[in-house]
Design a protein around this motif. Sequence first.
Motif, PDB file in Angstrom:
ATOM      1  N   LEU A  11       6.626   2.723  16.191  1.00  0.00           N
ATOM      2  CA  LEU A  11       7.976   2.191  16.410  1.00  0.00           C
ATOM      3  C   LEU A  11       8.096   0.747  15.917  1.00  0.00           C
ATOM      4  CD1 LEU A  11       8.779   3.686  19.921  1.00  0.00           C
ATOM      5  CD2 LEU A  11       9.647   4.447  17.696  1.00  0.00           C
ATOM      6  N   GLU A  12       7.074  -0.053  16.152  1.00  0.00           N
ATOM      7  CA  GLU A  12       7.087  -1.439  15.672  1.00  0.00           C
ATOM      8  C   GLU A  12       7.129  -1.477  14.149  1.00  0.00           C
ATOM      9  OE1 GLU A  12       3.638  -3.168  17.504  1.00  0.00           O
ATOM     10  OE2 GLU A  12       4.722  -3.643  19.352  1.00  0.00           O
ATOM     11  N   TYR A  13       6.347  -0.612  13.508  1.00  0.00           N
ATOM     12  CA  TYR A  13       6.332  -0.565  12.046  1.00  0.00           C
ATOM     13  C   TYR A  13       7.704  -0.147  11.509  1.00  0.00           C
ATOM     14  CZ  TYR A  13       5.082   0.529   7.273  1.00  0.00           C
ATOM     15  OH  TYR A  13       5.040   0.550   5.907  1.00  0.00           O
ATOM     16  N   ILE A  14       8.277   0.883  12.110  1.00  0.00           N
ATOM     17  CA  ILE A  14       9.593   1.357  11.665  1.00  0.00           C
ATOM     18  C   ILE A  14      10.636   0.254  11.806  1.00  0.00           C
ATOM     19  CG2 ILE A  14      11.480   2.940  12.202  1.00  0.00           C
ATOM     20  CD1 ILE A  14       9.235   5.029  12.910  1.00  0.00           C
ATOM     21  N   GLU A  15      10.662  -0.403  12.938  1.00  0.00           N
ATOM     22  CA  GLU A  15      11.651  -1.468  13.155  1.00  0.00           C
ATOM     23  C   GLU A  15      11.465  -2.614  12.164  1.00  0.00           C
ATOM     24  OE1 GLU A  15      14.391  -1.430  15.107  1.00  0.00           O
ATOM     25  OE2 GLU A  15      13.787   0.628  15.529  1.00  0.00           O
ATOM     26  N   ALA A  16      10.228  -2.961  11.869  1.00  0.00           N
ATOM     27  CA  ALA A  16       9.950  -4.070  10.944  1.00  0.00           C
ATOM     28  C   ALA A  16      10.308  -3.719   9.501  1.00  0.00           C
ATOM     29  CB  ALA A  16       8.481  -4.466  11.034  1.00  0.00           C
ATOM     30  N   HIS A  17      10.337  -2.428   9.180  1.00  0.00           N
ATOM     31  CA  HIS A  17      10.581  -1.997   7.803  1.00  0.00           C
ATOM     32  C   HIS A  17      11.821  -1.125   7.668  1.00  0.00           C
ATOM     33  CE1 HIS A  17       6.307  -3.067   7.903  1.00  0.00           C
ATOM     34  NE2 HIS A  17       6.533  -3.463   6.672  1.00  0.00           N
ATOM     35  N   LEU A  18      12.745  -1.245   8.591  1.00  0.00           N
ATOM     36  CA  LEU A  18      13.914  -0.380   8.629  1.00  0.00           C
ATOM     37  C   LEU A  18      14.750  -0.445   7.352  1.00  0.00           C
ATOM     38  CD1 LEU A  18      14.967   1.633  10.652  1.00  0.00           C
ATOM     39  CD2 LEU A  18      16.400  -0.137  11.617  1.00  0.00           C
ATOM     40  N   ARG A  19      14.803  -1.586   6.739  1.00  0.00           N
ATOM     41  CA  ARG A  19      15.610  -1.741   5.522  1.00  0.00           C
ATOM     42  C   ARG A  19      14.808  -1.457   4.250  1.00  0.00           C
ATOM     43  NH1 ARG A  19      19.256  -7.009   7.115  1.00  0.00           N
ATOM     44  NH2 ARG A  19      20.279  -5.989   8.848  1.00  0.00           N
ATOM     45  N   ASP A  20      13.533  -1.148   4.415  1.00  0.00           N
ATOM     46  CA  ASP A  20      12.681  -0.817   3.270  1.00  0.00           C
ATOM     47  C   ASP A  20      12.692   0.686   3.029  1.00  0.00           C
ATOM     48  OD1 ASP A  20      12.004  -3.516   3.310  1.00  0.00           O
ATOM     49  OD2 ASP A  20      10.167  -3.163   4.452  1.00  0.00           O
ATOM     50  N   ASP A  21      12.163   1.077   1.902  1.00  0.00           N
ATOM     51  CA  ASP A  21      12.012   2.493   1.581  1.00  0.00           C
ATOM     52  C   ASP A  21      10.716   2.976   2.220  1.00  0.00           C
ATOM     53  OD1 ASP A  21      12.320   4.999   0.475  1.00  0.00           O
ATOM     54  OD2 ASP A  21      11.418   4.416  -1.439  1.00  0.00           O
ATOM     55  N   ILE A  22      10.788   3.440   3.469  1.00  0.00           N
ATOM     56  CA  ILE A  22       9.577   3.878   4.163  1.00  0.00           C
ATOM     57  C   ILE A  22       9.574   5.395   4.308  1.00  0.00           C
ATOM     58  CG2 ILE A  22       9.108   1.756   5.403  1.00  0.00           C
ATOM     59  CD1 ILE A  22      10.442   2.929   7.845  1.00  0.00           C
ATOM     60  N   ARG A  23       8.376   5.935   4.284  1.00  0.00           N
ATOM     61  CA  ARG A  23       8.166   7.368   4.454  1.00  0.00           C
ATOM     62  C   ARG A  23       7.260   7.591   5.654  1.00  0.00           C
ATOM     63  NH1 ARG A  23       4.962   8.857  -0.224  1.00  0.00           N
ATOM     64  NH2 ARG A  23       4.089   6.839   0.253  1.00  0.00           N
ATOM     65  N   ARG A  58      18.537   3.624  11.194  1.00  0.00           N
ATOM     66  CA  ARG A  58      19.292   2.960  10.119  1.00  0.00           C
ATOM     67  C   ARG A  58      20.788   3.088  10.346  1.00  0.00           C
ATOM     68  NH1 ARG A  58      15.611   4.969   5.035  1.00  0.00           N
ATOM     69  NH2 ARG A  58      14.144   3.228   5.122  1.00  0.00           N
ATOM     70  N   MET A  59      21.231   4.260  10.722  1.00  0.00           N
ATOM     71  CA  MET A  59      22.658   4.474  10.955  1.00  0.00           C
ATOM     72  C   MET A  59      23.151   3.664  12.152  1.00  0.00           C
ATOM     73  SD  MET A  59      23.582   6.221   8.427  1.00  0.00           S
ATOM     74  CE  MET A  59      25.242   6.697   8.812  1.00  0.00           C
ATOM     75  N   MET A  60      22.326   3.577  13.194  1.00  0.00           N
ATOM     76  CA  MET A  60      22.717   2.774  14.352  1.00  0.00           C
ATOM     77  C   MET A  60      22.854   1.299  13.970  1.00  0.00           C
ATOM     78  SD  MET A  60      20.457   4.553  17.357  1.00  0.00           S
ATOM     79  CE  MET A  60      20.735   3.221  18.497  1.00  0.00           C
ATOM     80  N   GLN A  61      21.896   0.790  13.216  1.00  0.00           N
ATOM     81  CA  GLN A  61      21.938  -0.606  12.797  1.00  0.00           C
ATOM     82  C   GLN A  61      23.136  -0.849  11.874  1.00  0.00           C
ATOM     83  OE1 GLN A  61      19.996  -1.807  15.211  1.00  0.00           O
ATOM     84  NE2 GLN A  61      19.328  -3.356  13.765  1.00  0.00           N
ATOM     85  N   ALA A  62      23.376   0.088  10.970  1.00  0.00           N
ATOM     86  CA  ALA A  62      24.515  -0.047  10.054  1.00  0.00           C
ATOM     87  C   ALA A  62      25.832  -0.047  10.831  1.00  0.00           C
ATOM     88  CB  ALA A  62      24.497   1.076   9.026  1.00  0.00           C
ATOM     89  N   ALA A  63      25.957   0.807  11.834  1.00  0.00           N
ATOM     90  CA  ALA A  63      27.172   0.856  12.645  1.00  0.00           C
ATOM     91  C   ALA A  63      27.376  -0.459  13.388  1.00  0.00           C
ATOM     92  CB  ALA A  63      27.097   2.018  13.631  1.00  0.00           C
ATOM     93  N   ARG A  64      26.304  -1.007  13.933  1.00  0.00           N
ATOM     94  CA  ARG A  64      26.416  -2.304  14.621  1.00  0.00           C
ATOM     95  C   ARG A  64      26.853  -3.396  13.652  1.00  0.00           C
ATOM     96  NH1 ARG A  64      21.162  -1.105  17.889  1.00  0.00           N
ATOM     97  NH2 ARG A  64      22.086  -0.291  19.791  1.00  0.00           N
ATOM     98  N   LEU A  65      26.300  -3.354  12.452  1.00  0.00           N
ATOM     99  CA  LEU A  65      26.654  -4.355  11.444  1.00  0.00           C
ATOM    100  C   LEU A  65      28.110  -4.207  11.019  1.00  0.00           C
ATOM    101  CD1 LEU A  65      25.483  -6.705   9.851  1.00  0.00           C
ATOM    102  CD2 LEU A  65      24.667  -5.067   8.155  1.00  0.00           C
ATOM    103  N   LEU A  66      28.572  -2.989  10.862  1.00  0.00           N
ATOM    104  CA  LEU A  66      29.976  -2.758  10.517  1.00  0.00           C
ATOM    105  C   LEU A  66      30.905  -3.286  11.613  1.00  0.00           C
ATOM    106  CD1 LEU A  66      29.942   0.836   9.002  1.00  0.00           C
ATOM    107  CD2 LEU A  66      30.811  -1.222   7.888  1.00  0.00           C
ATOM    108  N   ALA A  67      30.540  -3.063  12.854  1.00  0.00           N
ATOM    109  CA  ALA A  67      31.362  -3.540  13.969  1.00  0.00           C
ATOM    110  C   ALA A  67      31.345  -5.062  14.072  1.00  0.00           C
ATOM    111  CB  ALA A  67      30.883  -2.924  15.280  1.00  0.00           C
TER     112      ALA A  67
END
Length: 98
Positions: A11-23, A58-67
């Motif tokens: 979870l820490e890795y995902i959060e730190a790289h959320l805007r990167d192209d991660i697999r 990503r969608m949650m973060q994008a929605a927060r940013l849009l708001a």
Amino acid sequence: MRKVELLLISLEYIEAHLRDDIRTEDVATACYCSKSTLEKMFRCVNRISVHDYIVRRRMMQAARLLAACPERTILDIALEYGYSTHESFARVQAGMEL
């Protein structure tokens, strides 16, 4: 490594790289485990795959940013979160189970 530690590191890795192209493979490598081990643990705890979790975050973060920043365009935010067009961004959003 215990499952709780594995989950926390992933979870820490995902959060730190959320805007990167991660697999999923990238997350597994960061956790020093196999992709199948990570997927099994993740599905057991979160009831979704690692990939689906990343998409939802990503969608949650994008929605927060849009708001928070209504002056920004959807395309701008879609690009920031790794989507090449606002159409691909919208398709992902439309396909998400709520």
